[in-house]
Design a protein around this motif. Structure first.
Motif, PDB file in Angstrom:
ATOM      1  N   HIS A 146       8.851  17.389   3.475  1.00  0.00           N
ATOM      2  CA  HIS A 146       9.601  16.558   2.519  1.00  0.00           C
ATOM      3  C   HIS A 146       9.672  15.095   2.942  1.00  0.00           C
ATOM      4  O   HIS A 146      10.318  14.304   2.267  1.00  0.00           O
ATOM      5  CB  HIS A 146      11.025  17.111   2.352  1.00  0.00           C
ATOM      6  N   SER A 147       8.994  14.730   4.015  1.00  0.00           N
ATOM      7  CA  SER A 147       9.053  13.367   4.526  1.00  0.00           C
ATOM      8  C   SER A 147       8.027  12.477   3.813  1.00  0.00           C
ATOM      9  O   SER A 147       6.819  12.671   3.947  1.00  0.00           O
ATOM     10  CB  SER A 147       8.778  13.373   6.031  1.00  0.00           C
ATOM     11  N   GLU A 148       8.521  11.493   3.098  1.00  0.00           N
ATOM     12  CA  GLU A 148       7.634  10.582   2.381  1.00  0.00           C
ATOM     13  C   GLU A 148       6.792   9.718   3.324  1.00  0.00           C
ATOM     14  O   GLU A 148       5.601   9.524   3.077  1.00  0.00           O
ATOM     15  CB  GLU A 148       8.425   9.706   1.407  1.00  0.00           C
ATOM     16  N   PRO A 149       7.362   9.196   4.440  1.00  0.00           N
ATOM     17  CA  PRO A 149       6.513   8.432   5.375  1.00  0.00           C
ATOM     18  C   PRO A 149       5.348   9.274   5.916  1.00  0.00           C
ATOM     19  O   PRO A 149       4.230   8.759   6.058  1.00  0.00           O
ATOM     20  CB  PRO A 149       7.474   8.037   6.494  1.00  0.00           C
ATOM     21  N   LEU A 150       5.588  10.548   6.189  1.00  0.00           N
ATOM     22  CA  LEU A 150       4.504  11.414   6.656  1.00  0.00           C
ATOM     23  C   LEU A 150       3.456  11.610   5.568  1.00  0.00           C
ATOM     24  O   LEU A 150       2.256  11.596   5.846  1.00  0.00           O
ATOM     25  CB  LEU A 150       5.044  12.778   7.087  1.00  0.00           C
ATOM     26  N   HIS A 207      -8.756   8.912   8.493  1.00  0.00           N
ATOM     27  CA  HIS A 207      -8.934   8.824   9.944  1.00  0.00           C
ATOM     28  C   HIS A 207      -7.874   9.674  10.661  1.00  0.00           C
ATOM     29  O   HIS A 207      -8.184  10.391  11.609  1.00  0.00           O
ATOM     30  CB  HIS A 207      -8.860   7.367  10.395  1.00  0.00           C
ATOM     31  N   LEU A 208      -6.637   9.610  10.201  1.00  0.00           N
ATOM     32  CA  LEU A 208      -5.570  10.417  10.797  1.00  0.00           C
ATOM     33  C   LEU A 208      -5.843  11.910  10.586  1.00  0.00           C
ATOM     34  O   LEU A 208      -5.699  12.706  11.517  1.00  0.00           O
ATOM     35  CB  LEU A 208      -4.209  10.041  10.211  1.00  0.00           C
ATOM     36  N   ARG A 209      -6.255  12.275   9.396  1.00  0.00           N
ATOM     37  CA  ARG A 209      -6.561  13.688   9.130  1.00  0.00           C
ATOM     38  C   ARG A 209      -7.699  14.182  10.034  1.00  0.00           C
ATOM     39  O   ARG A 209      -7.651  15.294  10.554  1.00  0.00           O
ATOM     40  CB  ARG A 209      -6.897  13.896   7.653  1.00  0.00           C
ATOM     41  N   ALA A 210      -8.691  13.328  10.263  1.00  0.00           N
ATOM     42  CA  ALA A 210      -9.800  13.703  11.155  1.00  0.00           C
ATOM     43  C   ALA A 210      -9.294  13.874  12.593  1.00  0.00           C
ATOM     44  O   ALA A 210      -9.692  14.821  13.283  1.00  0.00           O
ATOM     45  CB  ALA A 210     -10.910  12.653  11.101  1.00  0.00           C
ATOM     46  N   ALA A 222      -5.552  11.076  21.618  1.00  0.00           N
ATOM     47  CA  ALA A 222      -4.997  10.696  20.311  1.00  0.00           C
ATOM     48  C   ALA A 222      -3.842   9.707  20.473  1.00  0.00           C
ATOM     49  O   ALA A 222      -3.665   8.814  19.641  1.00  0.00           O
ATOM     50  CB  ALA A 222      -4.537  11.936  19.560  1.00  0.00           C
ATOM     51  N   MET A 223      -3.063   9.850  21.542  1.00  0.00           N
ATOM     52  CA  MET A 223      -1.922   8.956  21.750  1.00  0.00           C
ATOM     53  C   MET A 223      -2.351   7.521  22.064  1.00  0.00           C
ATOM     54  O   MET A 223      -1.516   6.623  22.080  1.00  0.00           O
ATOM     55  CB  MET A 223      -1.011   9.497  22.863  1.00  0.00           C
ATOM     56  N   GLN A 224      -3.647   7.308  22.263  1.00  0.00           N
ATOM     57  CA  GLN A 224      -4.167   5.952  22.453  1.00  0.00           C
ATOM     58  C   GLN A 224      -4.422   5.267  21.110  1.00  0.00           C
ATOM     59  O   GLN A 224      -4.656   4.064  21.066  1.00  0.00           O
ATOM     60  CB  GLN A 224      -5.460   5.981  23.281  1.00  0.00           C
ATOM     61  N   GLU A 225      -4.387   6.045  20.049  1.00  0.00           N
ATOM     62  CA  GLU A 225      -4.613   5.517  18.695  1.00  0.00           C
ATOM     63  C   GLU A 225      -3.277   5.113  18.073  1.00  0.00           C
ATOM     64  O   GLU A 225      -2.388   5.949  17.917  1.00  0.00           O
ATOM     65  CB  GLU A 225      -5.249   6.593  17.804  1.00  0.00           C
ATOM     66  N   PRO A 226      -3.102   3.841  17.709  1.00  0.00           N
ATOM     67  CA  PRO A 226      -1.830   3.410  17.101  1.00  0.00           C
ATOM     68  C   PRO A 226      -1.457   4.221  15.861  1.00  0.00           C
ATOM     69  O   PRO A 226      -0.276   4.513  15.642  1.00  0.00           O
ATOM     70  CB  PRO A 226      -2.081   1.940  16.744  1.00  0.00           C
ATOM     71  N   LEU A 227      -2.438   4.605  15.070  1.00  0.00           N
ATOM     72  CA  LEU A 227      -2.159   5.388  13.866  1.00  0.00           C
ATOM     73  C   LEU A 227      -1.556   6.742  14.222  1.00  0.00           C
ATOM     74  O   LEU A 227      -0.612   7.204  13.582  1.00  0.00           O
ATOM     75  CB  LEU A 227      -3.447   5.583  13.054  1.00  0.00           C
ATOM     76  N   GLU A 284       2.015   6.292  15.367  1.00  0.00           N
ATOM     77  CA  GLU A 284       2.870   6.106  14.193  1.00  0.00           C
ATOM     78  C   GLU A 284       3.172   7.457  13.534  1.00  0.00           C
ATOM     79  O   GLU A 284       4.305   7.740  13.143  1.00  0.00           O
ATOM     80  CB  GLU A 284       2.179   5.172  13.192  1.00  0.00           C
ATOM     81  N   PHE A 285       2.161   8.317  13.444  1.00  0.00           N
ATOM     82  CA  PHE A 285       2.342   9.660  12.891  1.00  0.00           C
ATOM     83  C   PHE A 285       3.320  10.476  13.755  1.00  0.00           C
ATOM     84  O   PHE A 285       4.238  11.117  13.239  1.00  0.00           O
ATOM     85  CB  PHE A 285       0.986  10.372  12.807  1.00  0.00           C
ATOM     86  N   ALA A 286       3.120  10.447  15.059  1.00  0.00           N
ATOM     87  CA  ALA A 286       4.006  11.192  15.968  1.00  0.00           C
ATOM     88  C   ALA A 286       5.443  10.702  15.855  1.00  0.00           C
ATOM     89  O   ALA A 286       6.388  11.504  15.814  1.00  0.00           O
ATOM     90  CB  ALA A 286       3.502  11.059  17.410  1.00  0.00           C
ATOM     91  N   ASN A 287       5.624   9.394  15.760  1.00  0.00           N
ATOM     92  CA  ASN A 287       6.974   8.834  15.619  1.00  0.00           C
ATOM     93  C   ASN A 287       7.607   9.254  14.292  1.00  0.00           C
ATOM     94  O   ASN A 287       8.807   9.541  14.237  1.00  0.00           O
ATOM     95  CB  ASN A 287       6.951   7.319  15.753  1.00  0.00           C
TER      96      ASN A 287
END
Length: 145
Positions: free
Chosen positions: A80-84, A92-95, A113-118, A121-124
């Motif tokens: 239900h999270s709109e930002p997610l 790129h994130l889905r890949a 993956a944690m080296q990727e800013p995107l 942002e997803f993890a946060n």
């Protein structure tokens, strides 16, 4: 448990269709070509009541909880999270998520993956849903910025 093809004692893998145990790729290939796989799968589906909820992936290990285990109710809130939702529009994130999902070494894949800013942002965004920041943590963050 015995391998469905060669009868070697194993607990490594289970067939995704019928959940029969197998020990290697060769045994799996032999097994999936046999009609008994389809028969066992059909029998399994007949004995299980229909579910509205998506079925979990088969696993040989029972789920266990730790201090870090997120309750299922909080995980369900992620949908239900709109930002997610907005972040998941990014191919790129889905890949990246697919690569992590199938990685042989999940820890190494997560570290990369944690080296990727995107991905950060997803993890946060996920953490904001399952473990929102307290007011004190928000103040500390403002001070650091």
């Amino acid at each position: 448990m015995e391998c469905i093809s060669c009868a070697t004692i194993t607990n490594k893998y289970k067939c995704s269709k019928c959940l029969a145990p197998y020990c290697s790729v060769n045994c799996y290939k032999k097994h999936k070509e046999l009609p008994e796989c389809a028969e066992r799968s059909a029998a399994k589906q007949k004995t299980q009541p229909a579910k509205d909820v998506q079925e979990e992936e088969p696993t040989i290990y029972p789920p266990f909880s730790t201090d870090d285990t997120v309750p299922i109710t909080l995980l369900q809130q992620l949908s239900h999270s709109e930002p997610l939702r907005q972040l998941l529009h990014n191919p790129h994130l889905r890949a990246l998520l697919r690569e992590i999902d199938v990685a042989h070494n999940a820890n190494l894949a997560m570290a990369a993956a944690m080296q990727e800013p995107l991905f950060v942002e997803f993890a946060n965004a996920c953490l904001q849903v399952v473990e929102p920041m307290t007011d004190a943590e928000k103040e500390d963050l403002k001070l650091c910025s």
